[in-house]
Each structure stands twice: as C-alpha cells, then as structure tokens.
Design a protein around this motif. Structure first.
Motif, PDB file in Angstrom:
ATOM      1  N   LEU A  81       9.467   5.060  -6.688  1.00  0.00           N
ATOM      2  CA  LEU A  81       8.421   4.800  -5.696  1.00  0.00           C
ATOM      3  C   LEU A  81       9.008   4.215  -4.417  1.00  0.00           C
ATOM      4  CD1 LEU A  81       5.702   3.288  -8.075  1.00  0.00           C
ATOM      5  CD2 LEU A  81       5.655   5.542  -6.980  1.00  0.00           C
ATOM      6  N   GLY A  82       9.984   3.319  -4.564  1.00  0.00           N
ATOM      7  CA  GLY A  82      10.590   2.714  -3.385  1.00  0.00           C
ATOM      8  C   GLY A  82      11.413   3.689  -2.585  1.00  0.00           C
ATOM      9  N   THR A  83      12.165   4.530  -3.277  1.00  0.00           N
ATOM     10  CA  THR A  83      12.980   5.537  -2.584  1.00  0.00           C
ATOM     11  C   THR A  83      12.108   6.482  -1.776  1.00  0.00           C
ATOM     12  OG1 THR A  83      14.659   5.418  -4.320  1.00  0.00           O
ATOM     13  CG2 THR A  83      14.668   7.373  -2.922  1.00  0.00           C
ATOM     14  N   THR A  87       0.831  -1.212   0.000  1.00  0.00           N
ATOM     15  CA  THR A  87       0.000   0.000   0.000  1.00  0.00           C
ATOM     16  C   THR A  87       0.858   1.250   0.000  1.00  0.00           C
ATOM     17  OG1 THR A  87      -1.819  -1.131   1.134  1.00  0.00           O
ATOM     18  CG2 THR A  87      -1.736   1.277   1.306  1.00  0.00           C
ATOM     19  N   ASP A  88       1.852   1.281   0.854  1.00  0.00           N
ATOM     20  CA  ASP A  88       2.739   2.448   0.912  1.00  0.00           C
ATOM     21  C   ASP A  88       3.445   2.649  -0.423  1.00  0.00           C
ATOM     22  OD1 ASP A  88       2.024   2.871   3.531  1.00  0.00           O
ATOM     23  OD2 ASP A  88       3.792   1.886   4.376  1.00  0.00           O
ATOM     24  N   PHE A  89       3.892   1.565  -1.031  1.00  0.00           N
ATOM     25  CA  PHE A  89       4.597   1.637  -2.313  1.00  0.00           C
ATOM     26  C   PHE A  89       3.702   2.239  -3.388  1.00  0.00           C
ATOM     27  CE2 PHE A  89       6.224  -0.038  -6.299  1.00  0.00           C
ATOM     28  CZ  PHE A  89       7.601   0.014  -6.150  1.00  0.00           C
ATOM     29  N   MET A  90       2.440   1.788  -3.448  1.00  0.00           N
ATOM     30  CA  MET A  90       1.536   2.217  -4.519  1.00  0.00           C
ATOM     31  C   MET A  90       0.903   3.575  -4.264  1.00  0.00           C
ATOM     32  SD  MET A  90       1.730   0.095  -6.960  1.00  0.00           S
ATOM     33  CE  MET A  90       0.386   0.778  -7.937  1.00  0.00           C
ATOM     34  N   ALA A  91       1.021   4.084  -3.055  1.00  0.00           N
ATOM     35  CA  ALA A  91       0.379   5.372  -2.751  1.00  0.00           C
ATOM     36  C   ALA A  91       0.931   6.505  -3.606  1.00  0.00           C
ATOM     37  CB  ALA A  91       0.536   5.697  -1.268  1.00  0.00           C
ATOM     38  N   GLY A  92       2.180   6.392  -4.030  1.00  0.00           N
ATOM     39  CA  GLY A  92       2.780   7.456  -4.832  1.00  0.00           C
ATOM     40  C   GLY A  92       2.721   7.227  -6.325  1.00  0.00           C
TER      41      GLY A  92
END
Length: 466
Positions: free
Chosen positions: A445-447, A88-93
C-alpha cells in the motif's frame, strides 16, 4: 470455560476501592468470583502466587483506530488535516483482507500492551479526501460491506472486547444504501461476535468531514433505530476551527447531544459549548499522546470533570500515537494538565488511572462489565511487577503504578481469566501471522503511493546477533 484460579499475595488496585493486599478469584466463566484482603478462606481452583506484584484492571481505550497498525511514524511532523490526507491516500488502495490483517495486528498489539477493552472506529468502506480550505470532499474508493464486516471479525479473532463504531455517509453514498449497510454491520456484529467479546455498536460521528447537516440527521436516525451512542471527533484541532464549531449546531439541531454522545478530543470548545454538552449529559474522550503528537492542543480535563461530564481516555491509534502504551498515555496526560495549570494537584495519579479504566467504561456505557476489579465483571487485569526491572520501594501503590511502572514491568495480561500476553510478548497464536501479513500488505500500500522502501526488514529476514 476456563480452569478457575485464585491469585494470592497481590497488591490489588480495584479502582472502585482503595488498594489493598489480598487475593482475587476467577471463576470458570472468566469473571471475577471474589476478592478480599489477606488470605482467602477457600482457594478457588489453582493457587497462583503473585507476591510482590500489583494487580490492576485491564485498560479501556475509549477511542481507537486499530486498522492503522501499519502506518506508524508516517507524516511525523504534520498536524491533523495533512496527517489525515496521508492516511487517506494509504487506505484508498486497501481491500478487505488488508484491513482484516491490519486490524488483527492492531488489536493483538493493544492487548499485549494491556488494553483489554476498546472503542474502535472502523475504517469506512468509502474513502474520501477532505479539503478543509473548501470544506469539501472527493470520493477515492468505495468498497463493499465485507470491508466493514472483516474488521469486526478481526477484533473478535484477536479476542479484544470491543465496541464497534461504523460510519454512515448519506452525501457521497446513496442514503438508503448507507442506512442499509450500517444496519447490516450491526446485524453481523450481533450474530458473529460472542456476547462476552461484544461491547455493542456505535455511530462513528463524521459531521466534521461532512458538507451538509443531513449527516447529523442520518447519524441520529441510526442512534435511535439501534439504541446506541455516537462518538464524533469534535473540536480536535485549531485548524478550520470556525467550521468545526458551526457544524456542532447540526448535532444540536438533530438531537444528537444526549447521554451516550461522546466528543472525541474536545480540545477547543468555548464555555458555551462545554455547557451545551454537559447540560445534555454528553461526555468526552481524551487522547493526550495523540493530541501532543499532532500539535492539536491540551483538553481542559479538570474543567470538564468539574462540569460533571463523563470522561474516558483512549490510546487513539498507531499512526498518531505510534506506540500503544497506556502507561505513557497516563503520564503524558498528567504532565500536560499539570504543566498547563502550573499546579501539580490539578489532576492526580488516581484520577488518570480511573479515567483510563472505569472512566472509559462509563463513557462507553459498559461499566457494569469492565473497567474495575469487582465481582461479576470480566476478569481482565494486568499483573505488574515493580521489581522487574526494579523501581524502588512502593510507598503509594496507585502513584507507583502510574508514575513509576511501565510496559517493561507488565508480567502478564489477562482477558476473561486467560493469559493473553507475558513479559511484553503476545501469546496469541496468530501474532506471527498478523505481523508478517501487516508488513507485506503495508509495504504494498505504501509503495503504491510513493513511500520509500522500509528502512528495516522484518525480524525473520535479518541475521541474528552473535
């Protein structure tokens, strides 16, 4: 239209019949025009000699999340809910271009591995973080309709036959807008995806993540409006199991449990729940590699089959299966079932091959088009060479295919009579672009969420070995 051809010298595994040595003809429409034992009386188009090779239907993944192609190896020791939180955190951006390239890469990767038809859960335009402790969610991001449409376009551009599953949310998003966005996605699918590639629309069942029974009511309304099915992640994990079982009542009360309703995973039901779904004509979809990776448990597949439920198999996704490999998925599932039952006869090689082909097509309601080698179906098939590398004598064709062969033996993958992969390499013209875009966008996205830099650079940035 394609140039017709006839495969000769094949050991065919039709799934709907016993294996036999013979031929298969593919017509200009990309469908199977004929097949039979021995030599063909008439060769349709070009003769393609595949002597010594096994020819089997393309795999059907009845449960996939193709947008996760850039998240392999993340949260490697997590169970379901912590894994979902990281995803979820990854895809939020992510924006619509990010999700397009990720889905395109995921779809090309699936086809390279021999998956020619898939049920795909699209990444929802709204991103919510779910807390199983409080059974509540927080809205992190809400993108426009193009976010959904671009994923549909990506699978189309990859050439993957797909059933698109879209999610509704009448709780965090206005109900009227949620319905309108869903209807717009179905309209986009109908207008922008060729009939040969579209396996229809479906509801992405989301009651597990919802706070109110209205979620089930809205999903049933969409099912009825469009005459489509629904697949819900149901009883996947032992975490917060009481909540999951209680929410099943929402589906029952809303009238969702019917033919066309699929329980994804379905690992932790009791006997009454199995009876409830079986009596309603609902089916389930099994993801053994994912279930093992997340420590979710072992679904009782023999019991569901004995109860008359339709059962398909899915490779799930690249972030919780990591390696899209239907051969490994079959063997993992077979090993799990036999170990749990302490009985090597509880499930056969023939059973799992059927579940990962025709069984998945039946669960998705598209068995008239894909899932087996039969006249009139799409010419989606694998050519597998058991001698490259050599796997020994083939005593039992189906058992050898399932137990002894793997990705290293796949000489070619065909979709609609077109060769889309050869010797483990995608032949798609956008494969390189998709890989470059996936690396660039996933790193960004990961950074943004604090992941370290990737341990290995993309291949085109590395020196070649001497």
């Amino acid at each position: 239209m394609i140039r017709p051809f006839t495969l000769t010298g094949a050991l065919l595994l039709p799934v709907t019949a016993e294996p036999f040595a013979g031929w298969m003809a593919v017509g200009a429409d990309g469908r199977i025009a004929g097949l039979g034992e021995g030599e063909p009386a008439v060769v349709l188009g070009d003769r393609v000699d595949v002597s010594g090779c096994l020819v089997a239907p393309g795999f059907v993944s009845a449960h996939s999340h193709l947008f996760t192609a850039g998240m392999r190896g993340m949260t490697p020791d997590s169970t379901l809910y912590p894994w979902v939180a990281a995803q979820t955190d990854f895809m939020a951006g992510a924006d619509e271009d990010d999700v397009y390239w990720a889905t395109l890469h995921g779809a090309i990767d699936a086809m390279r591995a021999g998956v020619t038809s898939a049920y795909n859960f699209l990444s929802a335009p709204f991103v919510t973080r779910y807390d199983p402790g409080s059974d509540s969610r927080t809205l992190l991001a809400h993108r426009g309709r193009a976010f959904t449409h671009r994923q549909i376009a990506a699978a189309r551009d990859a050439g993957l036959r797909m059933q698109n599953a879209m999610r509704l949310d009448p709780i965090l998003v206005d109900r009227a807008e949620s319905d309108a966005a869903f209807d717009a996605a179905v309209a986009y699918l109908d207008s922008e995806v060729p009939d040969d590639l579209s396996l229809g629309a479906s509801v992405f069942g989301a009651v597990q993540w919802a706070e109110h029974a209205v979620q089930a009511e809205v999903e049933v309304s969409a099912m009825d409006r469009h005459g489509i099915g629904n697949q819900a992640h149901l009883l996947e994990t032992a975490e917060a199991l009481h909540q999951q079982r209680a929410k099943l009542d929402w589906y029952r009360d809303a009238g969702a449990l019917r033919p066309g309703f699929l329980a994804g995973h379905f690992i932790h039901p009791d006997d009454a729940i199995v009876d409830l779904l079986a009596d309603a004509g609902a089916g389930m979809v099994w993801q053994p590699m994912s279930n093992g990776r997340l420590g979710s448990g072992i679904a009782d597949i023999p019991a569901y089959l004995a109860r008359g439920m339709s059962v398909g198999m899915g490779v799930d996704d690249q972030s919780c299966t990591d390696l899209i490999d239907p051969f490994e998925n079959m063997r993992t599932g077979l090993g799990m079932q036999r170990a749990a039952a302490r009985d090597a006869a509880v499930l056969s090689a023939r059973d799992v091959l059927r579940l990962h082909t025709l069984g998945g097509a039946e669960a998705m309601g598209v068995a008239g088009r894909v899932g087996s080698l039969d006249v009139g179906k799409h010419a989606d098939f694998l050519v597998v060479d058991p001698a490259r590398p050599d796997t020994g004598p083939v005593w039992d064709a189906t058992a050898h295919y399932v137990l002894a062969c793997g990705q290293q033996n796949v000489a070619a993958v065909y979709s609609g009579g077109v060769r889309v992969a050869a010797d483990g390499r995608s032949l798609h013209p956008l494969a390189g672009d998709a890989a470059a875009a996936l690396h660039e966008r996933s790193v960004r996205l990961g950074t943004a969420i604090g992941l370290p830099a990737p341990a290995i650079r993309p291949a085109d940035e590395r020196p070649r070995l001497p």
